[in-house]
Scaffold this motif. Structure first.
Motif, PDB file in Angstrom:
ATOM      1  N   TRP A 261       0.849  -1.194   0.000  1.00 46.17           N
ATOM      2  CA  TRP A 261       0.000   0.000   0.000  1.00 46.17           C
ATOM      3  C   TRP A 261       0.882   1.239   0.000  1.00 46.17           C
ATOM      4  CZ3 TRP A 261      -5.200  -0.496  -0.535  1.00 46.17           C
ATOM      5  CH2 TRP A 261      -5.960   0.676  -0.432  1.00 46.17           C
ATOM      6  N   TRP A 263      -0.719   4.564  -0.745  1.00 45.12           N
ATOM      7  CA  TRP A 263      -1.614   5.715  -0.778  1.00 45.12           C
ATOM      8  C   TRP A 263      -1.591   6.412  -2.137  1.00 45.12           C
ATOM      9  CZ3 TRP A 263      -5.096   5.533   2.826  1.00 45.12           C
ATOM     10  CH2 TRP A 263      -4.782   4.946   4.055  1.00 45.12           C
ATOM     11  N   ASP A 264      -1.465   5.610  -3.181  1.00 42.70           N
ATOM     12  CA  ASP A 264      -1.672   6.097  -4.540  1.00 42.70           C
ATOM     13  C   ASP A 264      -3.105   6.626  -4.649  1.00 42.70           C
ATOM     14  OD1 ASP A 264      -0.695   5.983  -7.478  1.00 42.70           O
ATOM     15  OD2 ASP A 264      -2.640   4.985  -7.566  1.00 42.70           O
ATOM     16  N   GLU A 267      -5.702   3.896  -5.051  1.00 43.71           N
ATOM     17  CA  GLU A 267      -5.795   3.093  -3.834  1.00 43.71           C
ATOM     18  C   GLU A 267      -6.566   3.840  -2.750  1.00 43.71           C
ATOM     19  OE1 GLU A 267      -1.476   0.778  -4.220  1.00 43.71           O
ATOM     20  OE2 GLU A 267      -1.698   2.525  -2.919  1.00 43.71           O
ATOM     21  N   THR A 268      -6.267   5.110  -2.613  1.00 41.24           N
ATOM     22  CA  THR A 268      -6.882   5.900  -1.547  1.00 41.24           C
ATOM     23  C   THR A 268      -8.390   6.030  -1.743  1.00 41.24           C
ATOM     24  OG1 THR A 268      -4.830   7.161  -1.291  1.00 41.24           O
ATOM     25  CG2 THR A 268      -6.834   8.118  -0.350  1.00 41.24           C
TER      26      THR A 268
END
Length: 326
Positions: A261, A263-264, A267-268
């Motif tokens: 993970w 926090w792209d 993804e976020t």
């Protein structure tokens, strides 16, 4: 250098199947809209015995009469048959694209949206299988056709192998699961929006003597409880499916980028959407938060999904930005 040869003939047939699916679904929308418009709604005196009231909303004061069962029933059946034909053509589009490229046919935004729309149509076919829910197809087909129009007009990509970054066995697993969850969430979002309209002042219009078009349309739909139940059941199914899609994506990210993970942006926002749906399911079972409050939370999740689909993929820059590839 990728040595995979593209079958241009199958690619053309795939494009033809996509165009045919669009045409068939547009006709299906028009046919089902005509059937919905022919459902008659008339006010009755509030003291009319409850036994004589067949209300699409479950509240006294309205009689919602189904259209005459001869011609209109055949019209609705034909519209539903066209929906199934359109879904079959969309499936053919994906299968032919896969055969033409010798890969799973969801390696770019065009293919991903087509797969998501197919998942949405399939979910609606299950969730709306009862005859009295047929009018909801009009509101499911609208966003599906908007998505397909954007897909075919602005996101179309020629049949080609996927770029090296996506050449992984996780591509068919991760993307197919996310597409399935997103398609089912589409049905849930539509049901929650209609539920909010049905239980709003607009939905009360005919009961208060208001004859505006939107009030009449809402009065022809299933009762509010049925809409809420459709939203709840579809979300219950899609929530773990989408959650597994996020988990599979994290595993793939660890293999590709060396971390689960980061926090792209994609993804976020995916995580935010998943949290919103978790909050909806919790709110739906909590006293004081059922009905409208819970439905609003579901709509927030739906908006996050749409935002994630378009804005994140097409505008922002991140590790998931593969020139429009999911």
């Amino acid at each position: 250098m990728n040595s995979v040869r593209i079958d241009l003939g199958l690619s053309r047939y795939s494009d033809m199947a996509f165009t045919s699916a669009m045409v068939v679904l547009v006709v299906a929308l028009l046919v089902l809209a005509v059937e919905l418009a022919r459902v008659r709604v008339r006010r009755v005196h509030p003291r009319t015995p409850a036994a004589t009231v067949v209300a699409g909303d479950g509240r006294p004061g309205l009689i919602v009469e189904a259209p005459v069962r001869s011609w209109d029933e055949r019209l609705g059946g034909a519209g539903l048959a066209l929906v199934y034909l359109g879904a079959a053509l969309l499936l053919a589009c994906l299968v032919l694209r896969g055969l033409a490229t010798a890969r799973v046919p969801w390696g770019n935004m065009y293919e991903f949206i087509n797969l998501t729309c197919l998942a949405g149509l399939t979910a609606a076919a299950v969730a709306l299988r009862k005859p009295h829910n047929r009018g909801l197809w009009v509101f499911v087909l609208l966003p599906v056709l908007i998505l397909l129009t954007i897909s075919g007009r602005w996101l179309y990509a020629d049949a080609a192998p996927v770029m090296p970054a996506l050449q992984s066995y996780w591509l068919p697993i991760h993307v197919s699961v996310v597409s399935l969850g997103s398609g089912v969430f589409l049905v849930a979002g539509v049901a929650s929006i209609l539920f909010l309209l049905k239980t709003s002042r607009v939905g009360d219009g005919l009961h208060d003597g208001d004859d505006d078009v939107l009030s009449r349309i809402l009065a022809r739909l299933p009762e509010a409880r049925a809409l809420d139940e459709i939203a709840y059941r579809t979300t219950i199914f899609a929530f773990p499916v989408f959650g597994f899609g996020v988990i599979f994506g994290a595993i793939w990210a660890e293999e590709a980028w060396g971390r689960f993970w980061g926090w792209d942006p994609k993804e976020t926002v995916s995580f935010i959407a998943w949290i919103a749906y978790a909050a909806y399911l919790h709110a739906r079972s909590t006293a004081g938060w059922r009905d409208r409050r819970a439905a609003w939370v579901n709509v927030v999740g739906f908006v996050a999904m749409v935002f994630n689909l378009f804005f994140i993929n097409l505008v922002t820059a991140g590790l998931h930005s593969y020139a429009g590839v999911t």
